[in-house]
Motif scaffolding. Sequence first.
Motif, mmCIF file in Angstrom:
data_model
loop_
_atom_site.group_PDB
_atom_site.id
_atom_site.type_symbol
_atom_site.label_atom_id
_atom_site.label_comp_id
_atom_site.label_asym_id
_atom_site.label_seq_id
_atom_site.Cartn_x
_atom_site.Cartn_y
_atom_site.Cartn_z
ATOM 1 N N ILE A 221 0.824 -1.210 0.000
ATOM 2 C CA ILE A 221 0.000 0.000 0.000
ATOM 3 C C ILE A 221 0.858 1.261 0.000
ATOM 4 O O ILE A 221 0.758 2.100 -0.899
ATOM 5 N N MET A 222 1.737 1.390 0.991
ATOM 6 C CA MET A 222 2.471 2.639 1.146
ATOM 7 C C MET A 222 3.629 2.768 0.148
ATOM 8 O O MET A 222 3.657 3.694 -0.670
ATOM 9 N N VAL A 223 4.572 1.855 0.205
ATOM 10 C CA VAL A 223 5.759 1.986 -0.644
ATOM 11 C C VAL A 223 5.404 1.826 -2.122
ATOM 12 O O VAL A 223 5.783 2.654 -2.956
ATOM 13 N N GLU A 224 4.656 0.777 -2.454
ATOM 14 C CA GLU A 224 4.313 0.552 -3.858
ATOM 15 C C GLU A 224 3.403 1.658 -4.389
ATOM 16 O O GLU A 224 3.538 2.087 -5.543
ATOM 17 N N GLY A 225 2.461 2.120 -3.556
ATOM 18 C CA GLY A 225 1.576 3.187 -4.006
ATOM 19 C C GLY A 225 2.320 4.467 -4.309
ATOM 20 O O GLY A 225 2.096 5.125 -5.333
ATOM 21 N N LEU A 226 3.246 4.837 -3.424
ATOM 22 C CA LEU A 226 4.028 6.050 -3.642
ATOM 23 C C LEU A 226 5.008 5.878 -4.790
ATOM 24 O O LEU A 226 5.282 6.828 -5.536
ATOM 25 N N ALA A 227 5.554 4.686 -4.930
ATOM 26 C CA ALA A 227 6.458 4.425 -6.053
ATOM 27 C C ALA A 227 5.714 4.587 -7.382
ATOM 28 O O ALA A 227 6.248 5.159 -8.340
ATOM 29 N N LEU A 228 4.486 4.098 -7.439
ATOM 30 C CA LEU A 228 3.704 4.241 -8.655
ATOM 31 C C LEU A 228 3.489 5.709 -9.006
ATOM 32 O O LEU A 228 3.600 6.116 -10.165
ATOM 33 N N ALA A 229 3.209 6.525 -7.996
ATOM 34 C CA ALA A 229 3.045 7.960 -8.223
ATOM 35 C C ALA A 229 4.345 8.573 -8.725
ATOM 36 O O ALA A 229 4.351 9.399 -9.644
ATOM 37 N N ALA A 230 5.474 8.184 -8.134
ATOM 38 C CA ALA A 230 6.773 8.709 -8.549
ATOM 39 C C ALA A 230 7.097 8.294 -9.977
ATOM 40 O O ALA A 230 7.567 9.102 -10.788
ATOM 41 N N PHE A 231 6.855 7.026 -10.307
ATOM 42 C CA PHE A 231 7.116 6.561 -11.665
ATOM 43 C C PHE A 231 6.275 7.342 -12.671
ATOM 44 O O PHE A 231 6.751 7.706 -13.752
ATOM 45 N N GLY A 232 5.008 7.570 -12.316
ATOM 46 C CA GLY A 232 4.143 8.319 -13.218
ATOM 47 C C GLY A 232 4.619 9.737 -13.431
ATOM 48 O O GLY A 232 4.569 10.268 -14.547
ATOM 49 N N PHE A 233 5.117 10.354 -12.360
ATOM 50 C CA PHE A 233 5.608 11.730 -12.472
ATOM 51 C C PHE A 233 6.835 11.787 -13.372
ATOM 52 O O PHE A 233 6.959 12.644 -14.241
ATOM 53 N N ILE A 234 7.766 10.852 -13.164
ATOM 54 C CA ILE A 234 8.978 10.844 -13.976
ATOM 55 C C ILE A 234 8.644 10.519 -15.425
ATOM 56 O O ILE A 234 9.198 11.125 -16.353
ATOM 57 N N HIS A 235 7.744 9.571 -15.634
ATOM 58 C CA HIS A 235 7.342 9.239 -16.995
ATOM 59 C C HIS A 235 6.789 10.466 -17.704
ATOM 60 O O HIS A 235 7.043 10.682 -18.901
ATOM 61 N N MET A 236 6.036 11.269 -17.000
ATOM 62 C CA MET A 236 5.462 12.472 -17.574
ATOM 63 C C MET A 236 6.531 13.522 -17.865
ATOM 64 O O MET A 236 6.474 14.237 -18.873
ATOM 65 N N MET A 237 7.561 13.609 -17.019
ATOM 66 C CA MET A 237 8.552 14.674 -17.119
ATOM 67 C C MET A 237 9.719 14.356 -18.051
ATOM 68 O O MET A 237 10.262 15.249 -18.696
ATOM 69 N N THR A 238 10.131 13.098 -18.105
ATOM 70 C CA THR A 238 11.369 12.791 -18.808
ATOM 71 C C THR A 238 11.195 12.798 -20.321
ATOM 72 O O THR A 238 10.140 12.458 -20.853
ATOM 73 N N THR A 239 12.256 13.194 -21.014
ATOM 74 C CA THR A 239 12.299 13.156 -22.473
ATOM 75 C C THR A 239 13.128 11.981 -22.973
ATOM 76 O O THR A 239 13.270 11.806 -24.184
ATOM 77 N N GLU A 240 13.650 11.168 -22.066
ATOM 78 C CA GLU A 240 14.555 10.079 -22.433
ATOM 79 C C GLU A 240 13.731 8.845 -22.815
ATOM 80 O O GLU A 240 13.014 8.288 -21.977
ATOM 81 N N PRO A 241 13.789 8.379 -24.071
ATOM 82 C CA PRO A 241 12.860 7.335 -24.538
ATOM 83 C C PRO A 241 13.038 5.976 -23.867
ATOM 84 O O PRO A 241 12.045 5.269 -23.649
ATOM 85 N N LEU A 242 14.259 5.582 -23.557
ATOM 86 C CA LEU A 242 14.452 4.280 -22.927
ATOM 87 C C LEU A 242 13.847 4.257 -21.533
ATOM 88 O O LEU A 242 13.128 3.318 -21.161
ATOM 89 N N LEU A 243 14.109 5.304 -20.753
ATOM 90 C CA LEU A 243 13.539 5.380 -19.406
ATOM 91 C C LEU A 243 12.024 5.456 -19.476
ATOM 92 O O LEU A 243 11.318 4.852 -18.656
#
Length: 393
Positions: A221-243
């Motif tokens: 709940i806590m770690v995985e839920g927050l990790a999912l939010a972080a991954f989504g934020f980085i996915h939205m922000m990054t311009t690097e195609p592999l990441l």
Amino acid sequence: MTTLDDDQEQLRSNLELIGRENINDLEAVLSLVGHYEVEGFHRVPDNCPAEFTWDYEKGAKPQLDKLYEKAKKAQWNAQTDLDWSIEVDQEKVVMANAEANPGQMQWDPAALVGTALETWDDKRFLQFGIENQNWLLSQFMHGEQGALLCTAKIVETVPWIDAKYYAATQVMDEARHVEVFSKYLDEKLSGHYPMNAHLGLLLDDIVADSRWDMTYLGMQIMVEGLALAAFGFIHMMTTEPLLKKLLRYVMADEARHVAFGVLSLQEYYKELTAAELRERQEFAFEAAIRMKDRMAMQEVWERMEVRRPTWSRSCRWRPSGTTSRSSCSPRSCRTSGSSGSSTRPTGGCVRSSPKWGPSRSSISPTPPRTRTPSPTARPPIARSPERAASLVA
């Protein structure tokens, strides 16, 4: 079910829960810095009993069985499903991210006054952006290993066969996540960081607790839920195609992991007493604070040789036009013009990477969601509770 109103006992104090009375005591947060153990490993006592079940009926818990079937179809190969031939130039990535996200990068130069960053030039900020990337991807890698250990523990301790079946698929997922972040760090970035001290404290608590539902609560709940939010934020922000593609695959897995926690706990928690619920509320609160504290990035300040007495001042940043404190991820760009809205910085541009992680306002557990990705189809992204719930249905 007993409610908290039935029990007059008060929640424990902040001092008892997290070791300090003031949640926002930045000096206390920054006083803990992660370092590698000289032995080359870290051990946590784990005295939980392994539980056999003699009820082998598959599908007794239909929602968990459905999740298990989805997980079997959703496996992907980190070595072959990603194009590792893509070149990653960290300096160019930092600059491209700044150009692509001007609203996240522009800061009032007055905010620099009195901080260690006041004298930094463009080269220094660029290096900070690179270290920021190295640090955050390192924390993801360490966190995924924590998830690997916790999920293996769930296989041992959870009493239902359907949960054991699904947890076994998540062990595979977590191994793949550790593998893929480690490979990206080794082959595409320029350095590793030790686990952040606050993340380490939380993972130690989760692993050390002998109760299977606390492992679920802390990790699923806590770690995985927050990790999912972080991954989504980085996915939205990054311009690097592999990441970007890597994160798509990881997020599809993480959506199932959070769903697993919600589906497993929602029925069990209905039977708990008020005192038992209160203890789990306190643990969730502690976990949220630990996850917030990790974003002070003490290890980066240390590696950048910023004097420790100035760390707290350097962390108190505000992007122009906002009222919330940043997550200590300086991303500044001095632009010409009175509006400060130029998307192409000129002159003395000072910039670093975007905030690699969730904002303080976005740190909250994420409800369940899942969908089956395939090697030929792009995995879905679930960034909101509503989207998350729709993916489970």
